[in-house]
Design an enzyme around this catalytic site. Structure first.
Site, PDB file in Angstrom:
ATOM      1  N   GLU A  51       0.643  -1.153  -0.039  1.00  0.00           N
ATOM      2  CA  GLU A  51       0.001  -0.124  -0.033  1.00  0.00           C
ATOM      3  C   GLU A  51       0.736   1.157  -0.105  1.00  0.00           C
ATOM      4  OE1 GLU A  51      -3.170  -0.576  -1.077  1.00  0.00           O
ATOM      5  OE2 GLU A  51      -3.378  -1.779   0.762  1.00  0.00           O
ATOM      6  N   HIS A  52       0.534   2.292  -0.936  1.00  0.00           N
ATOM      7  CA  HIS A  52       1.187   3.639  -0.830  1.00  0.00           C
ATOM      8  C   HIS A  52       2.628   3.213  -1.442  1.00  0.00           C
ATOM      9  CE1 HIS A  52      -1.754   6.326   0.551  1.00  0.00           C
ATOM     10  NE2 HIS A  52      -1.974   5.368   1.589  1.00  0.00           N
ATOM     11  N   THR A  53       2.779   2.170  -2.148  1.00  0.00           N
ATOM     12  CA  THR A  53       3.976   1.776  -2.897  1.00  0.00           C
ATOM     13  C   THR A  53       4.066   2.315  -4.411  1.00  0.00           C
ATOM     14  OG1 THR A  53       3.258  -0.361  -3.677  1.00  0.00           O
ATOM     15  CG2 THR A  53       4.595  -0.272  -1.396  1.00  0.00           C
ATOM     16  N   GLY A 146     -17.223   3.436  -3.849  1.00  0.00           N
ATOM     17  CA  GLY A 146     -16.616   4.023  -2.695  1.00  0.00           C
ATOM     18  C   GLY A 146     -15.851   3.379  -1.541  1.00  0.00           C
ATOM     19  N   GLY A 148     -13.352   1.501  -1.577  1.00  0.00           N
ATOM     20  CA  GLY A 148     -11.901   1.352  -1.949  1.00  0.00           C
ATOM     21  C   GLY A 148     -11.620  -0.068  -2.572  1.00  0.00           C
ATOM     22  N   SER A 150     -12.509  -0.288  -5.855  1.00  0.00           N
ATOM     23  CA  SER A 150     -12.400   0.126  -7.200  1.00  0.00           C
ATOM     24  C   SER A 150     -13.630  -0.225  -8.151  1.00  0.00           C
ATOM     25  CB  SER A 150     -11.166  -0.421  -7.659  1.00  0.00           C
ATOM     26  OG  SER A 150     -10.412   0.357  -8.620  1.00  0.00           O
ATOM     27  N   SER A 151     -14.727   0.310  -7.786  1.00  0.00           N
ATOM     28  CA  SER A 151     -15.795   0.489  -8.623  1.00  0.00           C
ATOM     29  C   SER A 151     -15.495   1.404  -9.582  1.00  0.00           C
ATOM     30  CB  SER A 151     -16.920   0.902  -7.831  1.00  0.00           C
ATOM     31  OG  SER A 151     -17.023   2.243  -7.449  1.00  0.00           O
ATOM     32  N   GLU A 188      -9.391   8.524 -15.561  1.00  0.00           N
ATOM     33  CA  GLU A 188      -9.749   8.895 -14.265  1.00  0.00           C
ATOM     34  C   GLU A 188      -9.138  10.074 -13.751  1.00  0.00           C
ATOM     35  OE1 GLU A 188     -10.606   5.518 -11.703  1.00  0.00           O
ATOM     36  OE2 GLU A 188     -10.262   6.697  -9.860  1.00  0.00           O
ATOM     37  N   ASP A 200      -5.451  -0.465  -9.862  1.00  0.00           N
ATOM     38  CA  ASP A 200      -6.954  -0.714  -9.980  1.00  0.00           C
ATOM     39  C   ASP A 200      -7.002  -1.092 -11.170  1.00  0.00           C
ATOM     40  OD1 ASP A 200      -6.882   0.590  -7.406  1.00  0.00           O
ATOM     41  OD2 ASP A 200      -8.229   1.958  -8.035  1.00  0.00           O
TER      42      ASP A 200
HETATM   43  P1  ADP Z   1     -14.174   3.212  -5.581  1.00  0.00           P
HETATM   44  O1  ADP Z   1     -13.301   3.058  -6.762  1.00  0.00           O
HETATM   45  O2  ADP Z   1     -13.154   2.937  -4.460  1.00  0.00           O
HETATM   46  O3  ADP Z   1     -15.428   2.520  -5.469  1.00  0.00           O
HETATM   47  P2  ADP Z   1     -14.277   6.075  -6.286  1.00  0.00           P
HETATM   48  O4  ADP Z   1     -14.317   7.300  -5.543  1.00  0.00           O
HETATM   49  O5  ADP Z   1     -12.788   5.749  -6.900  1.00  0.00           O
HETATM   50  O6  ADP Z   1     -14.524   4.766  -5.367  1.00  0.00           O
HETATM   51  O7  ADP Z   1     -15.346   5.758  -7.357  1.00  0.00           O
HETATM   52  C1  ADP Z   1     -16.535   5.722  -7.089  1.00  0.00           C
HETATM   53  C2  ADP Z   1     -17.126   6.833  -8.284  1.00  0.00           C
HETATM   54  O8  ADP Z   1     -17.228   5.945  -9.597  1.00  0.00           O
HETATM   55  C3  ADP Z   1     -18.913   6.776  -8.106  1.00  0.00           C
HETATM   56  O9  ADP Z   1     -18.893   7.942  -7.358  1.00  0.00           O
HETATM   57  C4  ADP Z   1     -19.463   6.947  -9.484  1.00  0.00           C
HETATM   58  O10 ADP Z   1     -18.986   8.349 -10.124  1.00  0.00           O
HETATM   59  C5  ADP Z   1     -18.243   6.236 -10.463  1.00  0.00           C
HETATM   60  N1  ADP Z   1     -18.939   4.737 -10.542  1.00  0.00           N
HETATM   61  C6  ADP Z   1     -18.411   3.600 -10.211  1.00  0.00           C
HETATM   62  N2  ADP Z   1     -19.193   2.575 -10.424  1.00  0.00           N
HETATM   63  C7  ADP Z   1     -20.420   3.034 -10.960  1.00  0.00           C
HETATM   64  C8  ADP Z   1     -21.641   2.691 -11.636  1.00  0.00           C
HETATM   65  N3  ADP Z   1     -21.853   1.312 -11.463  1.00  0.00           N
HETATM   66  N4  ADP Z   1     -22.300   3.576 -12.282  1.00  0.00           N
HETATM   67  C9  ADP Z   1     -22.202   4.644 -12.173  1.00  0.00           C
HETATM   68  N5  ADP Z   1     -20.974   5.320 -11.758  1.00  0.00           N
HETATM   69  C10 ADP Z   1     -20.321   4.490 -11.040  1.00  0.00           C
HETATM   70 MG    MG Z   2     -11.600   4.112  -7.234  1.00  0.00          MG
END
Ligand code: ADP
Ligand code: MG
Length: 416
Positions: A51-53, A146, A148, A150-151, A188, A200
């Protein structure tokens, strides 16, 4: 109903790919009154260690989650058509409705909100010299938002593999996937305006089922390291703490600046060049004009020892000793909490409760200040450990956490 119905804990189960594809397709039909060309999907990821690498030229070791983001997609215009339009909708953003823009208007500074992550990939691929046309896409996902996990990369990478196939970019093999990774990172960073190191996207596009991805951020090279927990009777429990603390962005920038300043001071390109055996010598040479020297020393110590922990973790996996990685996870957490100071009360409680309930090792994962923790547990103890963590959260007055079971799943691909 969850397969873990016995626990009071909340479980986020992964969808079967056929279910995800069906959901995205049904939403696409409703939205556009038409059939998509297909459904592409990409996974969230969780980092085992390292992490943080990434911004220090170091190593990390993510696996892909079975939780994926599904994109039902249809190409609507020929490549590079002047009138190309992008239309997007997401089941996770119902209030946003249908977003639509001329493809030519998709670029940094012009796209707000979630569509930046999706449409931004088309912009970045065009910047890389690929001919992209108009398209319609509808998103549905079981990757927690959100947390962590990586959505954001899951969304970018699902769109990337859809664009690759629909517009015949020829980037499906691994060399091409490295280009897709770069495009997703640009989307991103530059279109969504969120800092990301690239772990990610590399994981979501380049990892393999049954393997962890050893990613070297010096040159973006990867190695697939066998990671089969089930064969060892183990499971990886992920705790989404639901915590999100203020200042995370500023703190991230401060850590990064401190590392870069220390590397300059030590006369190295990145802290990767500091070998563990010369760490004490390096720490003795550090001075800092901007913050107490002692703080910078701790930041450097985290980075150097964390990179070494990734190497030892991988060596254990290579030796078939996955049962023995727990202490490295514990040491990583202590280093992130005490030396790097990026943990949060929720993460510490999750890790401590998991260990007390029998986890072989536990640590925060991701950048910190909230997000998720992971615990290595016996398969038969998954429920008990989750219950213990849920109880500890209730006792501490925290929001109830959510739980996932991770296994090394497959990278982004066409699903239907
Ligand atoms: P993480 O990647 O850890 O989940 P992030 O803040 O990097 O958190 O990304 C979340 C953002 O990515 C959401 O606020 C949205 O803008 C976008 N996002 C992720 N998944 C979707 C989805 N299924 N539909 C629409 N937007 C999405
Ligand atoms: Mg993210």
């Amino acid at each position: 109903m969850s397969r873990h119905a016995a626990t009071p804990a909340t479980w986020v189960d992964a969808w079967e790919p056929a279910i995800g594809a069906e959901r995205a397709t049904a939403a696409f039909r409703t939205r556009f009154d038409a059939e998509p060309d297909g459904v592409w999907s990409a996974p969230g990821r969780v980092n085992l260690i390292g992490e943080h690498t990434d911004y220090n030229g170091g190593l990390c070791l993510p696996i892909d989650l079975p939780h994926r983001t599904y994109v039902a997609f249809r190409r609507t215009t020929a490549v590079a058509a002047d009138d190309a339009v992008v239309r997007l909708a997401s089941a996770q953003e119902p209030d946003a409705g249908l977003w639509s823009s001329a493809l030519a208007d998709v670029r940094p500074g012009r796209v707000q909100g979630w569509p930046a992550y999706a449409a931004g990939v088309a912009w970045a691929l065009a910047e890389d010299g690929h001919a992209i046309g108009g398209f319609d896409a509808v998103v549905d996902s079981c990757v927690p938002y959100g947390a962590g996990l990586s959505s954001s990369a899951a969304l970018e990478c699902a769109v990337a593999v859809a664009l690759d196939e629909a517009f015949g970019l020829g980037l499906a093999a691994d060399a091409g996937r490295a280009r897709l990774v770069a495009a997703c990172i640009r989307a991103e960073n530059e279109v969504a305006g969120a800092p990301t190191g690239g772990m990610d996207q590399s994981s979501s596009l380049r990892a393999q089922a049954g393997h962890a991805l050893l990613l070297d951020s010096l040159d973006q090279s990867v190695r697939h390291v066998p990671f089969d927990l089930a064969a060892a009777g183990l499971a990886l429990l992920v705790v989404d703490t639901k915590a999100e603390h203020q200042l995370a962005d500023g703190q991230y920038a401060a850590r990064r600046t401190a590392c870069e300043a220390a590397a300059r001071h030590l006369g190295v390109a990145t802290l990767r060049e500091i070998a563990p055996k010369s760490l004490d010598d390096a720490l003795a040479r550090i001075t800092d004009d901007d913050q107490p020297t002692e703080v910078t020393q701790r930041r450097v110590r985290h980075v150097v020892t964390e990179i070494a922990r990734v190497e030892r973790f991988v060596a254990l996996l290579d030796a078939g000793r996955v049962r023995d990685v727990g202490p490295l996870m514990d040491a990583s957490h202590a280093s992130l909490r005490d030396d790097y100071e990026v943990s949060a009360p929720e993460l510490d409680v999750a890790v401590d409760a998991a260990r007390s309930a029998g986890a072989l090792g536990a640590r925060m994962t991701g950048g910190g200040f909230g997000g998720s923790a992971i615990a290595l547990v016996e398969v038969g103890a998954i429920d008990a450990v989750a219950e213990a963590v849920a109880r500890a959260f209730a006792d501490a007055g925290f929001h109830p956490p959510a739980f996932l079971v991770a296994e090394a799943a497959a990278a982004a691909a066409r699903t239907a």
